[in-house]
Design an enzyme around this catalytic site. Structure first.
Site, PDB file in Angstrom:
ATOM      1  N   TYR A 197      21.927 -55.861  -5.058  1.00  0.00           N
ATOM      2  CA  TYR A 197      20.930 -56.126  -4.194  1.00  0.00           C
ATOM      3  C   TYR A 197      19.569 -56.405  -5.058  1.00  0.00           C
ATOM      4  O   TYR A 197      18.828 -55.645  -5.555  1.00  0.00           O
ATOM      5  CB  TYR A 197      20.442 -54.719  -3.529  1.00  0.00           C
ATOM      6  CG  TYR A 197      21.825 -54.279  -2.725  1.00  0.00           C
ATOM      7  CD1 TYR A 197      22.889 -55.237  -2.381  1.00  0.00           C
ATOM      8  CD2 TYR A 197      21.974 -52.820  -2.195  1.00  0.00           C
ATOM      9  CE1 TYR A 197      24.052 -54.795  -1.639  1.00  0.00           C
ATOM     10  CE2 TYR A 197      22.902 -52.524  -1.309  1.00  0.00           C
ATOM     11  CZ  TYR A 197      24.023 -53.541  -1.247  1.00  0.00           C
ATOM     12  OH  TYR A 197      25.026 -52.737  -0.453  1.00  0.00           O
TER      13      TYR A 197
ATOM     14  N   SER B  81      27.265 -51.167   7.555  1.00  0.00           N
ATOM     15  CA  SER B  81      26.978 -52.282   8.555  1.00  0.00           C
ATOM     16  C   SER B  81      27.309 -51.352   9.862  1.00  0.00           C
ATOM     17  O   SER B  81      27.813 -51.950  10.998  1.00  0.00           O
ATOM     18  CB  SER B  81      27.699 -53.488   8.529  1.00  0.00           C
ATOM     19  OG  SER B  81      27.465 -54.138   7.475  1.00  0.00           O
ATOM     20  N   PRO B  82      27.089 -50.127  10.011  1.00  0.00           N
ATOM     21  CA  PRO B  82      27.371 -49.107  11.083  1.00  0.00           C
ATOM     22  C   PRO B  82      26.783 -49.474  12.426  1.00  0.00           C
ATOM     23  O   PRO B  82      27.202 -49.257  13.621  1.00  0.00           O
ATOM     24  CB  PRO B  82      26.781 -47.848  10.686  1.00  0.00           C
ATOM     25  CG  PRO B  82      25.901 -47.887  10.034  1.00  0.00           C
ATOM     26  CD  PRO B  82      26.106 -49.375   9.038  1.00  0.00           C
TER      27      PRO B  82
ATOM     28  N   GLY C  80      22.485 -54.739  13.453  1.00  0.00           N
ATOM     29  CA  GLY C  80      21.562 -54.446  14.749  1.00  0.00           C
ATOM     30  C   GLY C  80      21.994 -54.734  16.057  1.00  0.00           C
ATOM     31  O   GLY C  80      21.407 -54.568  17.037  1.00  0.00           O
TER      32      GLY C  80
ATOM     33  N   LEU D   6      24.290 -53.354  17.833  1.00  0.00           N
ATOM     34  CA  LEU D   6      24.733 -52.137  18.633  1.00  0.00           C
ATOM     35  C   LEU D   6      23.651 -51.460  18.833  1.00  0.00           C
ATOM     36  O   LEU D   6      23.622 -50.321  19.679  1.00  0.00           O
ATOM     37  CB  LEU D   6      25.811 -51.048  17.776  1.00  0.00           C
ATOM     38  CG  LEU D   6      26.972 -51.765  17.408  1.00  0.00           C
ATOM     39  CD1 LEU D   6      27.920 -50.652  16.592  1.00  0.00           C
ATOM     40  CD2 LEU D   6      27.601 -52.151  18.873  1.00  0.00           C
ATOM     41  N   THR D   7      22.323 -52.175  18.551  1.00  0.00           N
ATOM     42  CA  THR D   7      21.069 -51.295  19.325  1.00  0.00           C
ATOM     43  C   THR D   7      20.744 -51.710  20.376  1.00  0.00           C
ATOM     44  O   THR D   7      20.050 -51.215  21.181  1.00  0.00           O
ATOM     45  CB  THR D   7      19.967 -51.634  18.321  1.00  0.00           C
ATOM     46  OG1 THR D   7      19.586 -53.244  18.388  1.00  0.00           O
ATOM     47  CG2 THR D   7      19.966 -51.370  16.892  1.00  0.00           C
ATOM     48  N   GLY D   8      21.526 -53.032  20.944  1.00  0.00           N
ATOM     49  CA  GLY D   8      21.159 -53.321  22.299  1.00  0.00           C
ATOM     50  C   GLY D   8      19.831 -54.310  22.363  1.00  0.00           C
ATOM     51  O   GLY D   8      19.672 -54.965  23.406  1.00  0.00           O
ATOM     52  N   LYS D   9      19.240 -54.440  21.313  1.00  0.00           N
ATOM     53  CA  LYS D   9      17.918 -55.130  21.604  1.00  0.00           C
ATOM     54  C   LYS D   9      18.395 -56.666  21.423  1.00  0.00           C
ATOM     55  O   LYS D   9      17.321 -57.352  22.349  1.00  0.00           O
ATOM     56  CB  LYS D   9      17.124 -54.715  20.101  1.00  0.00           C
ATOM     57  CG  LYS D   9      17.621 -55.323  18.800  1.00  0.00           C
ATOM     58  CD  LYS D   9      16.727 -55.279  17.731  1.00  0.00           C
ATOM     59  CE  LYS D   9      17.306 -55.520  16.122  1.00  0.00           C
ATOM     60  NZ  LYS D   9      16.328 -55.040  15.036  1.00  0.00           N
TER      61      LYS D   9
HETATM   62  N1  LIG Z   1      29.432 -52.211   0.288  1.00  0.00           N
HETATM   63  C1  LIG Z   1      29.504 -53.262   0.943  1.00  0.00           C
HETATM   64  O1  LIG Z   1      30.096 -54.306   0.523  1.00  0.00           O
HETATM   65  C2  LIG Z   1      28.353 -53.254   1.746  1.00  0.00           C
HETATM   66  C3  LIG Z   1      28.034 -54.487   2.652  1.00  0.00           C
HETATM   67  C4  LIG Z   1      27.104 -54.507   3.693  1.00  0.00           C
HETATM   68  C5  LIG Z   1      26.107 -53.421   3.671  1.00  0.00           C
HETATM   69  N2  LIG Z   1      26.194 -52.335   2.422  1.00  0.00           N
HETATM   70  C6  LIG Z   1      25.399 -51.318   2.850  1.00  0.00           C
HETATM   71  O2  LIG Z   1      25.309 -50.860   4.111  1.00  0.00           O
HETATM   72  C7  LIG Z   1      23.900 -50.790   4.641  1.00  0.00           C
HETATM   73  C8  LIG Z   1      23.766 -51.080   6.092  1.00  0.00           C
HETATM   74  O3  LIG Z   1      24.418 -52.036   6.256  1.00  0.00           O
HETATM   75  P1  LIG Z   1      23.843 -53.471   7.156  1.00  0.00           P
HETATM   76  O4  LIG Z   1      22.250 -53.586   6.737  1.00  0.00           O
HETATM   77  O5  LIG Z   1      24.581 -54.576   6.716  1.00  0.00           O
HETATM   78  O6  LIG Z   1      24.019 -53.349   8.515  1.00  0.00           O
HETATM   79  P2  LIG Z   1      23.714 -52.210   9.905  1.00  0.00           P
HETATM   80  O7  LIG Z   1      23.094 -50.861   8.934  1.00  0.00           O
HETATM   81  O8  LIG Z   1      24.390 -52.151  10.793  1.00  0.00           O
HETATM   82  O9  LIG Z   1      22.292 -53.047  10.505  1.00  0.00           O
HETATM   83  C9  LIG Z   1      20.819 -52.986   9.715  1.00  0.00           C
HETATM   84  C10 LIG Z   1      19.972 -53.855  10.538  1.00  0.00           C
HETATM   85  O10 LIG Z   1      19.860 -53.185  11.911  1.00  0.00           O
HETATM   86  C11 LIG Z   1      18.621 -53.191  12.327  1.00  0.00           C
HETATM   87  N3  LIG Z   1      18.171 -51.964  12.729  1.00  0.00           N
HETATM   88  C12 LIG Z   1      18.786 -50.771  11.989  1.00  0.00           C
HETATM   89  N4  LIG Z   1      18.107 -49.694  12.772  1.00  0.00           N
HETATM   90  C13 LIG Z   1      17.581 -50.006  13.641  1.00  0.00           C
HETATM   91  C14 LIG Z   1      17.022 -49.237  14.815  1.00  0.00           C
HETATM   92  N5  LIG Z   1      16.693 -47.997  14.803  1.00  0.00           N
HETATM   93  N6  LIG Z   1      16.682 -50.090  15.939  1.00  0.00           N
HETATM   94  C15 LIG Z   1      16.527 -51.523  15.812  1.00  0.00           C
HETATM   95  N7  LIG Z   1      17.043 -52.113  15.024  1.00  0.00           N
HETATM   96  C16 LIG Z   1      17.666 -51.277  13.874  1.00  0.00           C
HETATM   97  C17 LIG Z   1      17.683 -53.918  11.354  1.00  0.00           C
HETATM   98  O11 LIG Z   1      17.669 -55.068  11.618  1.00  0.00           O
HETATM   99  P3  LIG Z   1      16.239 -56.001  11.290  1.00  0.00           P
HETATM  100  O12 LIG Z   1      16.205 -56.069   9.867  1.00  0.00           O
HETATM  101  O13 LIG Z   1      16.598 -57.191  12.078  1.00  0.00           O
HETATM  102  O14 LIG Z   1      15.172 -55.397  11.956  1.00  0.00           O
HETATM  103  C18 LIG Z   1      18.399 -53.649  10.084  1.00  0.00           C
HETATM  104  O15 LIG Z   1      18.139 -54.351   9.119  1.00  0.00           O
HETATM  105  C19 LIG Z   1      23.202 -51.737   3.497  1.00  0.00           C
HETATM  106  O16 LIG Z   1      21.936 -51.515   3.612  1.00  0.00           O
HETATM  107  C20 LIG Z   1      23.950 -51.570   2.131  1.00  0.00           C
HETATM  108  O17 LIG Z   1      23.330 -50.376   1.748  1.00  0.00           O
HETATM  109  C21 LIG Z   1      27.353 -52.536   1.669  1.00  0.00           C
END
Ligand SMILES: NC(=O)c1ccc[n+]([C@@H]2O[C@H](COP(=O)([O-])OP(=O)(O)OC[C@H]3O[C@@H](n4cnc5c(N)ncnc54)[C@H](OP(=O)(O)O)[C@@H]3O)[C@@H](O)[C@H]2O)c1
Length: 318
Positions: free
Chosen positions: A64, A210-211, A215, A217-220
């Site tokens: 990162y 990516s839980p 974004g 699954l926020t429904g936004k």
């Molecule tokens: N090990 C691996 O290969 C791997 C791969 C991917 C990710 N990861 C890790 O997993 C973490 C999370 O994964 P991810 O970022 O891919 O997906 P995510 O957690 O499913 O989605 C994060 C995005 O969702 C939006 N969001 C989060 N909380 C919100 C809320 N309460 N209300 C509205 N929108 C919200 C934001 O979008 P906006 O930015 O558009 O506002 C944020 O950037 C990463 O930070 C990383 O540490 C690991």
């Protein structure tokens, strides 16, 4: 909800919701196509809100921003002044085009980026390196013996690869703490490919990345007339193809969210950390302080068994 859980079979206690820190490297390298750049003030507020909301697990990685996410985390933690003993830091070694010997060559750089904070969980980011899994995991075990890291995890490992890593560590008298994999209500592959079953059998935590499905699954996006205007290129393409398929699921999340004065995102995360007992930890990323606060607040309520089942039924096809 009981707040902390054991990380695998280690003696490390973590909150079921952690904070993913890929967003901290927004604007840098390949991540500029996914996330906008964040100022250090915004980053500090994101970390502060996560801590204030009870989160103790922070997940970063070498890849990162080539250490930039690790450095920003450290700067923010120092500004906030939270005792080191109250924080669990997970980072990752990236294996692309590298041999296992590189693990020891780069560990001091990781520790330098973390500037005095310890590595509680060191993860092998992917199962693809120029060395065998056995060689890679043995190098990681050496780092525990040398006191440079506290525990070992893997990421993106299949069930077979996870078991192999577990067995190598068993010979060294160490547990495999975790496997970090993609898991959400919109991606339930680990329930079908043996990863979840193997993790439960061996006492390994699953760290769901990516839980919130970036974004979705926020429904936004479902609520907007012009959902993708500001979304970065890579995420826009993926989200567009998923919007219609996920509409029924979002509707169910909204319905249940009303029972708790919560949001669909909080219900989605709550399901994830509760449906399979204590095996799943989730690390949603946040690009604003409000998102971090909202995601931490997921830990303030517990869905009822019948609600967990209703959500399961709607999402099982994914
Ligand atoms: N090990 C691996 O290969 C791997 C791969 C991917 C990710 N990861 C890790 O997993 C973490 C999370 O994964 P991810 O970022 O891919 O997906 P995510 O957690 O499913 O989605 C994060 C995005 O969702 C939006 N969001 C989060 N909380 C919100 C809320 N309460 N209300 C509205 N929108 C919200 C934001 O979008 P906006 O930015 O558009 O506002 C944020 O950037 C990463 O930070 C990383 O540490 C690991």
């Amino acid at each position: 909800m009981k707040t902390k859980r054991q990380l695998g079979q280690t003696d490390i206690e973590v909150t079921p919701i952690g904070l993913g820190l890929m967003q901290l490297a927004g604007g840098l390298g390949f991540l500029k196509f996914m996330f906008r750049e964040l100022s250090i003030d915004t980053i500090t507020q994101i970390i502060k809100n996560a801590l204030d909301g009870g989160i103790n697990l922070f997940d970063t990685a070498e890849i990162y921003g080539n250490g930039s996410s690790e450095k920003s985390l450290t700067i923010a933690l120092k500004t906030i002044g939270k005792p080191k003993s109250e924080i669990v830091i997970a980072t990752k070694w990236h294996p692309f085009l590298r041999t296992a010997a590189d693990i020891k060559k780069t560990i001091n750089t990781r520790l330098h980026c973390l500037d005095g904070y310890k590595i509680d969980l060191y993860q092998v980011h992917f199962p693809y390196s120029l060395s065998s899994i056995e060689e890679v995991i043995n190098q990681m075990a050496d780092l525990v013996a040398e006191g440079k890291i506290k525990s070992i995890g893997v990421s993106n490992y299949s069930a077979k690869q996870m078991r192999q890593a577990y067995e190598v560590l068993l010979e060294r008298g160490l547990p495999l703490a975790s496997n970090q994999v993609h898991y959400s209500l919109f991606n339930r592959k680990i329930e079908k490919n043996g990863i979840l079953e193997t993790a439960k059998e061996l006492g390994i935590s699953i760290i769901a990345y990516s839980p919130l499905e970036s974004g979705l699954l926020t429904g936004k996006f479902h609520d907007s007339n012009d959902p993708f205007t500001n979304a970065p290129f890579f995420r826009k393409t993926r989200l567009r193809s998923q919007l219609e398929k996920s509409r029924g699921l979002i509707q169910k999340l909204k319905e249940i969210a009303q029972n708790y004065n919560a949001t669909p995102a909080q219900v989605a995360l709550n399901w994830l950390i509760n449906f399979h007992g204590e095996t799943i930890l989730a690390i949603p990323g946040a690009s604003t302080a409000e998102q971090a606060q909202a995601n931490a607040a997921t830990m303030n309520f517990s869905l009822l068994p019948e609600e967990l089942t209703q959500i399961d039924k709607v999402s099982r096809k994914f």
